[in-house]
Design an enzyme around this catalytic site. Structure first.
Site, short mmCIF file in Angstrom:
data_model
loop_
_atom_site.label_atom_id
_atom_site.label_comp_id
_atom_site.label_asym_id
_atom_site.label_seq_id
_atom_site.Cartn_x
_atom_site.Cartn_y
_atom_site.Cartn_z
N GLY A 11 0.81 -1.23 0.00
CA GLY A 11 0.00 0.00 0.00
C GLY A 11 0.83 1.27 0.00
O GLY A 11 2.03 1.26 0.28
N ARG A 15 -1.60 8.64 4.03
CA ARG A 15 -1.83 9.50 5.21
C ARG A 15 -0.54 9.83 5.96
O ARG A 15 -0.53 10.71 6.83
CB ARG A 15 -2.83 8.84 6.16
N TYR A 366 41.18 17.56 23.89
CA TYR A 366 40.91 16.64 22.79
C TYR A 366 41.98 15.56 22.80
O TYR A 366 43.17 15.87 22.69
CB TYR A 366 40.91 17.38 21.43
C1 UD1 Z 1 -8.03 -4.53 6.25
C2 UD1 Z 1 -9.12 -5.54 6.50
C3 UD1 Z 1 -9.96 -5.08 7.70
C4 UD1 Z 1 -9.07 -4.88 8.90
C5 UD1 Z 1 -7.94 -3.93 8.57
C6 UD1 Z 1 -6.96 -3.87 9.69
C7 UD1 Z 1 -9.59 -6.46 4.33
C8 UD1 Z 1 -10.52 -6.46 3.19
N1 UD1 Z 1 -9.91 -5.65 5.32
O1 UD1 Z 1 -8.63 -3.30 5.91
O2 UD1 Z 1 -10.95 -6.04 7.99
O3 UD1 Z 1 -9.82 -4.40 9.99
O4 UD1 Z 1 -7.24 -4.40 7.41
O5 UD1 Z 1 -6.03 -2.86 9.44
O6 UD1 Z 1 -8.63 -7.20 4.33
N2 UD1 Z 1 -2.31 -4.16 1.13
C9 UD1 Z 1 -1.55 -4.69 0.10
N3 UD1 Z 1 -2.15 -4.83 -1.10
C10 UD1 Z 1 -3.43 -4.49 -1.33
C11 UD1 Z 1 -4.19 -3.95 -0.28
C12 UD1 Z 1 -3.59 -3.80 0.97
O7 UD1 Z 1 -0.40 -5.02 0.27
O8 UD1 Z 1 -3.88 -4.67 -2.48
C13 UD1 Z 1 -1.67 -4.00 2.45
C14 UD1 Z 1 -1.54 -2.54 2.84
O9 UD1 Z 1 -0.28 -2.03 2.47
C15 UD1 Z 1 -1.68 -2.60 4.34
C16 UD1 Z 1 -2.54 -3.83 4.59
O10 UD1 Z 1 -2.50 -4.59 3.41
O11 UD1 Z 1 -0.44 -2.82 4.98
C17 UD1 Z 1 -3.96 -3.48 4.95
O12 UD1 Z 1 -4.52 -2.70 3.95
P1 UD1 Z 1 -5.46 -1.47 4.29
O13 UD1 Z 1 -5.98 -0.89 3.02
O14 UD1 Z 1 -4.80 -0.60 5.28
O15 UD1 Z 1 -6.62 -2.20 5.11
P2 UD1 Z 1 -8.09 -2.40 4.68
O16 UD1 Z 1 -8.15 -3.21 3.42
O17 UD1 Z 1 -8.78 -1.11 4.71
#
Ligand code: UD1
Ligand code: CA
Length: 460
Positions: A11, A15, A366
């Protein structure tokens, strides 16, 4: 069954408002991602797979310092956590257990992960949850009347009633790999966000009659995700408190545990006292009864029993034997090696300097590229001139030698045991043992000399 770890870190972390990928932001002196990898390594996985996208080059470059070998999986487009895990699974054999972690959940502990993996080893889908005081937009854990987990509902897809649930999905889960693979092949992006949700596998497990095991961590902080710099600072303080709590339980006192930063590994004997605004960086060890005064910085150093580091002292790359006194306001640079009972006082800088037992440099000096014998006394303002603009040169000072105040020692130079250098000398050649070196202009005194002021007085 062997374990494979999958860490999601593709990701953007917008933020954070940063040019640095989110997972490389540090807590307690270490990038969050490195911390997660190290915690996972304690479970001895067969392999760790990192799903990377944004900032992949920077992240890969940072991994050189982390032990172990990683398989990097590129996720060019972030289509959702389900998609990310699916990509990683193409590198994971069926007859294993997969554990999914997040690069931005840095406080997860080995104990929780071990429990999570153990449940998956017995054929279950195991998910880590927590009750959050403010569940915000996290995924909610839906349970049936018997308290069994039914599904995870993403906030954006949740009904008003579901949003009132305070048990949230940390995101961390483990499962037998072949099951996870089958479920993920069935996940579709038919939801509010048009993403492939990893969380959909929970409902599928329930439908397939596979037991879903929830591990509810007792402290919500353990699974806190870091999305912005406010949460980064919260994670930092939490880790700092974990570290100081542990040290206090092992016999170390802090003037105020919330005003200390440990960015690395600090190991201490008992009865140490650590004052406020102190910073420990890298590998630092303190013996028993060490006092570290306020506003001091100690980095990659070994400090012996009973040493007193006084206020505003900076110690880096040094080995300091027992009962030495450093500072206040001393700067001890790499390669400093002090025997027992050495005293290095205010505004003294040392670098690649060995000081023998009981040697003293109490003020304003020194000492660089120097070997100083036991019991030698280095007077205030003494400077080793170790650098000629091209090369560094050594100064050797014998046992019990006395170097008078404001001496300039031009290296390479040898001063023998019990030698005496008169105050204000510039010494450029060898001083034999037990001899006196005086290297300064002889004093002239003119008696009855009329200063301009006295001359004026006489005139008026
Ligand atoms: C996800 C969970 C949610 C949980 C939350 C906790 C899903 C659908 N939802 O939310 O239930 O409460 O995490 O933080 O799984 N990432 C990738 N590739 C992607 C998408 C995300 O590597 O395609 C990584 C992001 O970098 C991050 C993590 O996965 O480190 C979580 O992604 P983020 O978008 O923050 O969480 P949500 O999907 O909103
Ligand atoms: Ca998301």
């Amino acid at each position: 069954m062997t374990l494979h770890v999958i860490v999601l870190a593709a990701g953007k972390g917008s933020r954070m408002k940063s040019n640095i990928p989110k997972v490389l932001h540090q807590v307690a002196g270490k990038p969050m991602l490195h911390r997660v990898i190290e915690t996972a390594s304690s479970l001895a996985p067969q392999q760790t797979h990192l799903v990377l996208g944004h900032g992949i080059n920077q992240i890969e470059a940072s991994l050189g310092v982390v032990e172990g070998s990683f398989n990097t999986v590129t996720q060019a487009e972030q289509l959702g956590t389900g998609h990310a895990v699916k990509l990683a699974l193409s590198h994971v054999p069926d007859d294993t257990v997969s554990l999914v972690l997040y690069g931005d959940v840095p406080l997860i502990t080995q104990g929780t992960l071990a429990e999570c993996v153990a449940a998956a080893q017995s054929g279950r889908l195991s998910i880590v949850t927590a009750n959050f005081s403010d569940p915000a937009q996290l995924g909610r854990i839906a349970r049936d009347a018997q308290g069994r987990i039914n599904a995870i509902v993403e906030y954006k897809d949740a009904s008003a009633e579901e949003r009132r649930i305070t048990e949230i999905n940390s995101g961390i889960l483990a499962a037998p790999t072949h099951l996870l693979r089958t479920w993920l092949s069935r996940v579709t992006p038919n939801n509010q966000q048009g993403e492939y949700y990893l969380t959909d596998v929970v409902g599928m497990a329930v439908a397939d009659g596979i037991d879903v095991h929830g591990i509810v961590v007792s402290n919500e902080n353990e699974v806190m995700g870091v999305n912005d710099r406010v949460q980064l600072a919260q994670a930092e303080r939490l880790i700092q408190h974990q570290q100081t709590d542990l040290l206090m339980r092992h016999g170390v006192s802090f003037a105020d545990p919330s005003r200390v930063d440990i960015r690395g590994t600090l190991t201490c004997g008992i009865d140490c006292f650590i004052d406020v605004n102190t910073v420990f960086i890298g590998d630092v060890s303190l013996g028993n009864g060490v006092i570290v005064g306020p506003s001091s910085v100690v980095q990659d150093s070994a400090i012996g029993h009973g040493v007193h580091i006084k206020a505003h002292t900076v110690v880096e790359g040094a080995v300091v034997a027992e009962d030495c006194q450093l500072g206040p306001f001393a700067r001890i640079r790499p390669g400093s090696n002090f025997a027992a009972g050495v005293k290095v006082g205010n505004f003294v800088e040392t670098k690649k300097a060995s000081l023998g037992q009981g040697a003293k440099a109490s003020h304003l000096s020194y000492l660089g590229d120097a070997i100083i014998g036991d019991g030698a006394n280095i007077g205030a303002g003494t400077v080793t001139c170790n650098y000629d603009g091209v090369d560094k040169h050594q100064t050797t000072i014998g046992k019990d030698a006395f170097i008078g105040t404001n001496s300039t020692l031009v290296a390479p130079l040898e001063i023998g045991d019990d030698a005496f250098v008169a105050a204000g000398s510039t010494v450029t050649s060898t001083v034999e043992p037990e001899s006196l070196a005086v290297g300064r202009a002889r004093q002239r005194t003119i008696s009855k000399w009329l200063s301009p002021l006295r001359r004026k007085k006489n005139r008026d």
